[in-house]
Design a protein around this motif. Structure first.
Motif, PDB file in Angstrom:
ATOM      1  N   THR A  60       0.842  -1.189   0.000  1.00  0.00           N
ATOM      2  CA  THR A  60       0.000   0.000   0.000  1.00  0.00           C
ATOM      3  C   THR A  60       0.880   1.242   0.000  1.00  0.00           C
ATOM      4  N   THR A  61       0.257   2.397  -0.142  1.00  0.00           N
ATOM      5  CA  THR A  61       0.967   3.669   0.029  1.00  0.00           C
ATOM      6  C   THR A  61       0.793   4.092   1.477  1.00  0.00           C
ATOM      7  N   SER A  62       1.889   4.164   2.209  1.00  0.00           N
ATOM      8  CA  SER A  62       1.827   4.300   3.655  1.00  0.00           C
ATOM      9  C   SER A  62       1.270   5.641   4.110  1.00  0.00           C
ATOM     10  N   THR A  63       0.506   5.566   5.206  1.00  0.00           N
ATOM     11  CA  THR A  63       0.044   6.776   5.900  1.00  0.00           C
ATOM     12  C   THR A  63       0.768   6.966   7.226  1.00  0.00           C
ATOM     13  N   LEU A  64       1.691   6.058   7.552  1.00  0.00           N
ATOM     14  CA  LEU A  64       2.507   6.251   8.752  1.00  0.00           C
ATOM     15  C   LEU A  64       3.321   7.539   8.603  1.00  0.00           C
ATOM     16  N   LYS A  65       3.307   8.369   9.603  1.00  0.00           N
ATOM     17  CA  LYS A  65       3.967   9.673   9.464  1.00  0.00           C
ATOM     18  C   LYS A  65       5.459   9.532   9.185  1.00  0.00           C
ATOM     19  N   GLU A  66       6.050   8.445   9.691  1.00  0.00           N
ATOM     20  CA  GLU A  66       7.492   8.258   9.504  1.00  0.00           C
ATOM     21  C   GLU A  66       7.858   7.933   8.054  1.00  0.00           C
ATOM     22  N   ILE A  67       6.931   7.338   7.326  1.00  0.00           N
ATOM     23  CA  ILE A  67       7.225   6.951   5.934  1.00  0.00           C
ATOM     24  C   ILE A  67       6.067   7.324   5.006  1.00  0.00           C
ATOM     25  N   ALA A  68       5.360   8.355   5.326  1.00  0.00           N
ATOM     26  CA  ALA A  68       4.167   8.732   4.553  1.00  0.00           C
ATOM     27  C   ALA A  68       4.498   8.857   3.071  1.00  0.00           C
ATOM     28  N   GLY A  69       3.670   8.225   2.265  1.00  0.00           N
ATOM     29  CA  GLY A  69       3.842   8.285   0.821  1.00  0.00           C
ATOM     30  C   GLY A  69       4.734   7.213   0.250  1.00  0.00           C
ATOM     31  N   ARG A  70       5.426   6.457   1.096  1.00  0.00           N
ATOM     32  CA  ARG A  70       6.299   5.394   0.614  1.00  0.00           C
ATOM     33  C   ARG A  70       5.541   4.063   0.546  1.00  0.00           C
ATOM     34  N   PRO A  71       6.056   3.091  -0.209  1.00  0.00           N
ATOM     35  CA  PRO A  71       5.429   1.769  -0.227  1.00  0.00           C
ATOM     36  C   PRO A  71       5.551   1.099   1.143  1.00  0.00           C
ATOM     37  N   PHE A  72       4.512   0.387   1.530  1.00  0.00           N
ATOM     38  CA  PHE A  72       4.510  -0.371   2.783  1.00  0.00           C
ATOM     39  C   PHE A  72       3.893  -1.734   2.495  1.00  0.00           C
ATOM     40  N   SER A  73       4.582  -2.806   2.859  1.00  0.00           N
ATOM     41  CA  SER A  73       4.125  -4.168   2.551  1.00  0.00           C
ATOM     42  C   SER A  73       3.719  -4.892   3.822  1.00  0.00           C
ATOM     43  N   ASN A  74       2.712  -5.753   3.677  1.00  0.00           N
ATOM     44  CA  ASN A  74       2.183  -6.472   4.822  1.00  0.00           C
ATOM     45  C   ASN A  74       1.624  -7.810   4.332  1.00  0.00           C
ATOM     46  N   VAL A  75       1.608  -8.801   5.201  1.00  0.00           N
ATOM     47  CA  VAL A  75       1.098 -10.127   4.857  1.00  0.00           C
ATOM     48  C   VAL A  75      -0.415 -10.172   5.078  1.00  0.00           C
ATOM     49  N   PHE A  76      -1.140 -10.688   4.082  1.00  0.00           N
ATOM     50  CA  PHE A  76      -2.592 -10.852   4.166  1.00  0.00           C
ATOM     51  C   PHE A  76      -2.961 -12.295   3.843  1.00  0.00           C
ATOM     52  N   SER A  77      -3.844 -12.872   4.648  1.00  0.00           N
ATOM     53  CA  SER A  77      -4.474 -14.134   4.286  1.00  0.00           C
ATOM     54  C   SER A  77      -5.601 -13.842   3.300  1.00  0.00           C
ATOM     55  N   PHE A  78      -5.851 -14.790   2.396  1.00  0.00           N
ATOM     56  CA  PHE A  78      -6.894 -14.568   1.396  1.00  0.00           C
ATOM     57  C   PHE A  78      -7.335 -15.915   0.845  1.00  0.00           C
ATOM     58  N   CYS A  79      -8.361 -15.897   0.019  1.00  0.00           N
ATOM     59  CA  CYS A  79      -8.687 -17.019  -0.850  1.00  0.00           C
ATOM     60  C   CYS A  79      -9.547 -16.496  -1.982  1.00  0.00           C
ATOM     61  N   ASP A  80      -9.646 -17.282  -3.049  1.00  0.00           N
ATOM     62  CA  ASP A  80     -10.472 -16.867  -4.189  1.00  0.00           C
ATOM     63  C   ASP A  80     -11.709 -17.749  -4.328  1.00  0.00           C
ATOM     64  N   GLY A  81     -11.999 -18.521  -3.289  1.00  0.00           N
ATOM     65  CA  GLY A  81     -13.143 -19.413  -3.297  1.00  0.00           C
ATOM     66  C   GLY A  81     -12.766 -20.745  -2.682  1.00  0.00           C
ATOM     67  N   PRO A  82     -13.738 -21.640  -2.521  1.00  0.00           N
ATOM     68  CA  PRO A  82     -13.431 -22.963  -1.968  1.00  0.00           C
ATOM     69  C   PRO A  82     -12.597 -23.775  -2.951  1.00  0.00           C
ATOM     70  N   ILE A  83     -11.908 -24.783  -2.450  1.00  0.00           N
ATOM     71  CA  ILE A  83     -11.077 -25.628  -3.298  1.00  0.00           C
ATOM     72  C   ILE A  83     -11.929 -26.231  -4.408  1.00  0.00           C
ATOM     73  N   GLY A  84     -11.463 -26.047  -5.647  1.00  0.00           N
ATOM     74  CA  GLY A  84     -12.175 -26.563  -6.794  1.00  0.00           C
ATOM     75  C   GLY A  84     -13.190 -25.598  -7.376  1.00  0.00           C
ATOM     76  N   ASN A  85     -13.380 -24.440  -6.741  1.00  0.00           N
ATOM     77  CA  ASN A  85     -14.349 -23.463  -7.239  1.00  0.00           C
ATOM     78  C   ASN A  85     -13.785 -22.052  -7.107  1.00  0.00           C
ATOM     79  N   GLY A  86     -12.569 -21.871  -7.600  1.00  0.00           N
ATOM     80  CA  GLY A  86     -11.924 -20.568  -7.515  1.00  0.00           C
ATOM     81  C   GLY A  86     -12.510 -19.582  -8.516  1.00  0.00           C
ATOM     82  N   THR A  87     -12.524 -18.324  -8.121  1.00  0.00           N
ATOM     83  CA  THR A  87     -13.065 -17.262  -8.972  1.00  0.00           C
ATOM     84  C   THR A  87     -11.981 -16.415  -9.618  1.00  0.00           C
ATOM     85  N   GLY A  88     -10.755 -16.496  -9.081  1.00  0.00           N
ATOM     86  CA  GLY A  88      -9.682 -15.614  -9.537  1.00  0.00           C
ATOM     87  C   GLY A  88      -9.665 -14.282  -8.818  1.00  0.00           C
TER      88      GLY A  88
END
Length: 207
Positions: A60-88
């Motif tokens: 994302t584009t960071s809103t932390l005052k120390e690095i505002a405007g810089r890229p900031f990366s973070n780990v997210f869990s996700f899925c695109d659907g149940p196994i065998g029925n992915g949507t993309g």
């Protein structure tokens, strides 16, 4: 000695023409046990990666005052659907207490990156995460709330099925479902550089 030379030449030929190791047969069942699609099938490979993995790095584009405007990366869990029925479509279960979601509220444009190293395939082949044959994928787009009740129910059921612990996350944190509205897909899955995968090919890929 002659047989040794023949084997060496055959192995060199296999390296040049097929890669090491040769692709396992992909039987189009789209189970997480399947080997990846052939590297020439870019859209199908991208869909495979989104369906076969469960977490990614979101920038994302960071809103932390120390690095505002810089890229900031973070780990997210996700899925695109149940196994065998992915949507993309990557779906997320998020809280606005997360610093990345605070970034998204200011600027919803994000990049979403995952690696095939998350699956068993690359380890089985002894590939390094930076080996081009261990595919990596970046989706770019806008992270938005899922407001359609039917889509939200589908996404929530899928997330809870593939990330069972999410059901027990504290209700006081106001977790809700978001998704990535994809506008660009970049894939590297073999030697020769990355490819931009057309959205229409990605969503039309046969699963």
């Amino acid at each position: 000695m002659n047989s040794f030379i023949f084997v060496a030449k055959f192995c060199l030929f296999s390296l040049v023409t097929c890669g090491i190791p040769a692709q396992k047969i992909y039987n189009e069942r789209w189970s997480l046990k399947d080997s990846p699609p052939p590297h020439q099938e870019k859209a199908k490979t991208a869909r495979y990666l989104v369906h076969a993995t469960l977490w990614a790095v979101v920038a994302t584009t960071s809103t932390l005052k120390e690095i505002a405007g810089r890229p900031f990366s973070n780990v997210f869990s996700f899925c695109d659907g149940p196994i065998g029925n992915g949507t993309g479509i990557p779906y997320f279960y998020v809280t606005e207490l997360d610093i990345s979601m605070q970034d998204v509220m200011t600027n919803p444009i994000v990049s979403f990156t995952l690696s095939e190293m998350e699956t068993q395939y690359c380890g089985d082949q002894d590939f390094d995460p930076e080996d081009p044959r261990c595919a990596r994928l970046t989706l770019s787009g806008k992270m938005v709330n899922v407001t359609n009740s039917e889509e939200r129910a589908f996404a929530l059921a899928s997330l809870f099925k593939r990330h069972p612990v999410m059901k027990y996350w504290p209700s006081s944190h106001d977790f809700h479902v978001t998704k990535l509205e994809i506008d660009m897909i970049w894939l590297l899955d073999y030697f020769g550089g990355g490819s931009v995968v057309p959205l229409e090919d990605y969503f039309a890929a046969n699963m």
